[in-house]
Enzyme design. Structure first.
Site, short mmCIF file in Angstrom:
data_model
loop_
_atom_site.label_atom_id
_atom_site.label_comp_id
_atom_site.label_asym_id
_atom_site.label_seq_id
_atom_site.Cartn_x
_atom_site.Cartn_y
_atom_site.Cartn_z
N LYS A 1 0.91 -1.23 -0.09
CA LYS A 1 0.23 -0.32 0.18
C LYS A 1 0.92 1.31 -0.08
O LYS A 1 1.74 1.34 1.14
CB LYS A 1 -1.09 -0.10 1.26
CG LYS A 1 -2.34 1.18 1.43
CD LYS A 1 -1.55 2.63 0.86
CE LYS A 1 -2.34 2.87 1.97
NZ LYS A 1 -1.80 4.75 2.08
N GLU B 1 9.64 0.22 10.81
CA GLU B 1 10.50 1.43 11.32
C GLU B 1 9.20 2.83 11.01
O GLU B 1 8.80 3.45 10.16
CB GLU B 1 10.67 1.47 9.50
CG GLU B 1 12.36 2.08 9.97
CD GLU B 1 12.11 3.30 9.03
OE1 GLU B 1 12.28 4.43 10.50
OE2 GLU B 1 12.76 3.91 7.98
N CYS C 1 13.43 10.09 8.59
CA CYS C 1 13.32 9.30 10.34
C CYS C 1 14.44 9.93 10.92
O CYS C 1 14.17 9.90 12.18
CB CYS C 1 12.34 8.15 9.98
SG CYS C 1 13.71 7.18 8.97
N GLU D 1 8.93 15.41 17.21
CA GLU D 1 9.17 14.84 15.39
C GLU D 1 8.85 16.13 14.18
O GLU D 1 7.27 16.02 14.60
CB GLU D 1 8.59 13.66 14.80
CG GLU D 1 9.74 12.99 13.68
CD GLU D 1 9.83 12.17 12.92
OE1 GLU D 1 8.00 11.50 13.67
OE2 GLU D 1 9.99 11.82 12.12
P1 NDP Z 1 1.69 8.21 8.34
O1 NDP Z 1 2.21 7.53 9.26
O2 NDP Z 1 0.26 8.51 8.15
O3 NDP Z 1 1.85 7.63 6.85
C1 NDP Z 1 2.78 5.81 6.57
C2 NDP Z 1 2.05 5.50 5.82
O4 NDP Z 1 0.20 5.08 6.79
C3 NDP Z 1 0.87 6.35 4.41
O5 NDP Z 1 0.82 4.81 4.03
C4 NDP Z 1 -0.67 6.72 5.07
O6 NDP Z 1 -1.51 6.42 4.56
C5 NDP Z 1 -0.89 5.32 5.62
N1 NDP Z 1 -2.11 5.12 7.12
C6 NDP Z 1 -2.24 6.05 7.18
N2 NDP Z 1 -3.08 6.14 8.65
C7 NDP Z 1 -3.24 4.54 8.57
C8 NDP Z 1 -3.87 3.61 9.28
N3 NDP Z 1 -5.02 4.14 9.94
N4 NDP Z 1 -4.04 1.99 8.96
C9 NDP Z 1 -2.71 2.31 8.42
N5 NDP Z 1 -2.13 2.84 7.68
C10 NDP Z 1 -2.47 4.23 7.66
O7 NDP Z 1 2.18 9.15 8.27
P2 NDP Z 1 1.57 10.33 7.61
O8 NDP Z 1 1.79 11.12 5.90
O9 NDP Z 1 0.10 10.90 8.06
O10 NDP Z 1 3.26 11.97 8.37
C11 NDP Z 1 2.46 12.03 9.44
C12 NDP Z 1 4.09 12.31 10.01
O11 NDP Z 1 4.63 11.02 10.11
C13 NDP Z 1 5.21 12.71 9.89
O12 NDP Z 1 5.58 14.74 9.85
C14 NDP Z 1 6.42 12.48 10.11
O13 NDP Z 1 6.42 12.59 12.49
C15 NDP Z 1 5.64 11.22 10.22
N6 NDP Z 1 6.43 10.16 9.37
C16 NDP Z 1 7.05 9.14 8.97
C17 NDP Z 1 7.87 8.66 8.77
C18 NDP Z 1 8.82 7.46 8.41
O14 NDP Z 1 9.92 7.58 7.79
N7 NDP Z 1 9.01 6.99 9.95
C19 NDP Z 1 7.65 8.72 6.84
C20 NDP Z 1 6.44 9.41 6.51
C21 NDP Z 1 6.05 9.99 8.33
P3 NDP Z 1 -1.62 7.59 3.52
O15 NDP Z 1 -0.75 8.14 2.60
O16 NDP Z 1 -3.30 7.61 3.29
O17 NDP Z 1 -2.17 8.85 4.80
#
Ligand code: NDP
Length: 505
Positions: free
Chosen positions: A200, A276, A310, A407
């Protein structure tokens, strides 16, 4: 996207064609619309304009994809091949990524906003390398033999060995910060282990992974082994995490959603989970460091990928006798960065990925100022089209401020002085719920090792930062995650260990 706009952007012919066509998702070897017929808009973060539409997958599509993955797994479409055949196909995917470097780099710069120079030099080659590296492991997934004593069966003799088997159907959920690379990090090891996969992708950045899906087909991966679903987290990610026929879920993203993944696994079939998650990594400059290297290194640690990393070195600690010089140096680097659209070859920092992230980071800039921090550089967003923010260096901070504790995931660093390399410094560096990465800058090798041993972080970089390699394990302590990606350690994420014991009597 309108053809004239694509023309004006001087996009590669393959990219123009790719975004001009209605995009579909990959299920069971077919490119399909969502069951609901709904689509999601995909935006160019440099302008806020829509560039493409992708299917809005939901639980029905996830179910279709899981069924396809299950079928391919149970019929041995992939596991039935020899390890060497699988390895050759995985290697070929790496070759195809290299062959399409320019096209993939442009898609990444357009969709995510990252500088094209970075996508060309890092994202795409690292993605190819992950497939090449993992291809070599396909023939080297081995168990052990062991001698048993079994004290309660005196005189008996046993032959025992372990076998590493693919865990089965794997769900993978990835974020938007390195769209192609995250897909590679997830897919390559799972494929190497013989798993079938439902990936996904993030709603913000689906394009490069969909193109990768075409290359995966071209390499000869059987139908149903790799399924790629586009859709919202709550509508497609959540049903994947909760699906009763998924054996393992691997997630990269926020710690908040990581918790939901764990709950979904617990509430369904107790599938295996690896995570992660976020970070708030300390980056420490000792006074004896070579500042010519440490200053640009500290700037790169936070501003690389616009801080949307991250592992970003977002809390900079500097020994007090070089504090002013380092703050000035990092601030100069920040102020000198050329902001612009990712596709512009002279851009050093593109827009952040989305309106949501823009508003979120702006909220942190405002909170920093209102809580008393001072912006030595930046501190503002750029008004107008696109999601551009000034790279920001905050000083006069306190650990309890939001900008220090949470973060931000944007180009914002806090800088704090310290007196000596002592327990107080170690405590300050470790004062976070996260434990993903850390940096140390020093010319004293024994100090470097002593400090590295005390930092609670999955990766410690010394006189470098943001060094990622397919062979180097990556993952977090504390709330930064469970398990490790890369290296041979990632194979544990996608295999079950079976013990076989034979009575030789
Ligand atoms: P999310 O954790 O929401 O998104 C990461 C992935 O999870 C996306 O594919 C997202 O889908 C999906 N997702 C969101 N909600 C759910 C759920 N309930 N169940 C299963 N999958 C889900 O990150 P965001 O994009 O909202 O970013 C928000 C914050 O997260 C950032 O500001 C940062 O702090 C952190 N982040 C950390 C990352 C890392 O590499 N560790 C990467 C990205 C973000 P969708 O695309 O539809 O949201």
């Amino acid at each position: 996207m309108n053809a004239a706009v694509a023309e004006e952007m001087q996009l590669d012919r393959g990219v123009k064609q790719f975004i001009a066509e209605q995009r579909k998702m990959l299920i069971n070897g077919d490119w399909v619309d969502s069951a609901s017929g709904q689509t999601l808009d995909v935006y160019n973060p440099a302008t806020g304009d829509i560039i493409a539409h992708v299917p809005a997958g939901n639980h029905e599509d996830i179910d279709r994809a899981v069924k396809a993955a299950r079928r391919s797994f149970e019929t041995g479409a992939w596991t039935g091949m020899t390890a060497s055949e699988r390895g050759r196909i995985i290697w070929k995917i790496g070759d195809l990524i290299q062959d399409h470097l320019e096209e993939l780099a442009q898609l990444e710069a357009l969709d995510n906003g990252k500088p094209i120079t970075v996508a060309r030099a890092a994202d795409v080659p690292l993605s190819a390398d992950m497939f090449h590296y993992m291809a070599g492991w396909a023939t080297k997934i081995e168990g052990n033999t062991m001698s048993l004593s079994v004290p309660y069966t005196p005189g008996a003799q046993y032959h025992a060995y372990t076998v590493k088997e693919p865990v089965g159907v794997v769900g993978q959920i990835i974020p938007w910060n390195f769209p192609l690379l995250m897909a590679a990090w997830k897919l390559a090891p799972a494929m190497t282990c013989g798993c079938s996969i439902v990936l996904k992708v993030a709603e913000e950045t689906p394009l490069s992974a969909l193109r990768l899906g075409e290359l995966i087909q071209q390499a000869g991966v059987p139908d149903g082994v790799v399924n790629i679903v586009t859709g919202l987290g709550v509508e497609a990610g959540a049903p994947l995490a909760a699906h009763p026929d998924v054996d393992k879920i691997s997630f990269t993203g926020s710690t908040e959603v990581g918790r939901l993944i764990v709950k979904a696994a617990e509430g369904s079939n107790l599938k295996k989970v690896s995570l992660e998650l976020g970070g708030k990594s300390p980056n420490i400059v000792l006074a004896d460091a070579d500042l010519e290297v440490a200053i640009p290194g500290a700037a790169n640690a936070i501003f690389f990928n616009h801080g949307q990393c991250c592992a970003a070195g977002s809390r900079l600690f500097v020994q007090e006798n070089v504090f002013d010089k380092v703050v000035q140096g990092v601030s100069d680097q920040a102020s000198g960065m050329k902001l612009g659209p990712g596709l512009n070859p002279s851009t050093e920092m593109g827009p952040v990925v989305s309106r949501d992230q823009f508003d979120r980071i702006k909220g942190y800039l405002d909170a920093g100022i209102s809580e008393g921090a001072r912006a030595a550089a930046g501190g503002k967003v750029r008004e107008g089209k696109g999601y551009f923010m000034e790279p920001t260096v905050f000083v006069d901070t306190k650990p309890e401020m939001k900008v220090c504790a949470e973060e931000i995931f944007g180009p914002v660093v806090t800088v704090a002085p310290f007196k000596d390399m002592d327990e107080a410094l170690v405590a300050a560096a470790n004062e976070t719920v996260y434990g993903l990465a850390a940096g140390i800058w020093t010319n004293d090798v024994s100090k470097a090792h002593r400090l590295a041993a005390k930092l609670k972080a999955g990766t410690v970089w010394i006189n470098c930062y943001n060094i990622f390699d397919a062979a180097l394990p990556f993952g977090g302590y504390k709330q930064s995650g469970w398990g490790r990606e890369h290296g041979h350690e990632v194979l544990n994420n996608y295999t079950e260990n079976k013990s076989v014991c034979i009575n030789l009597a």
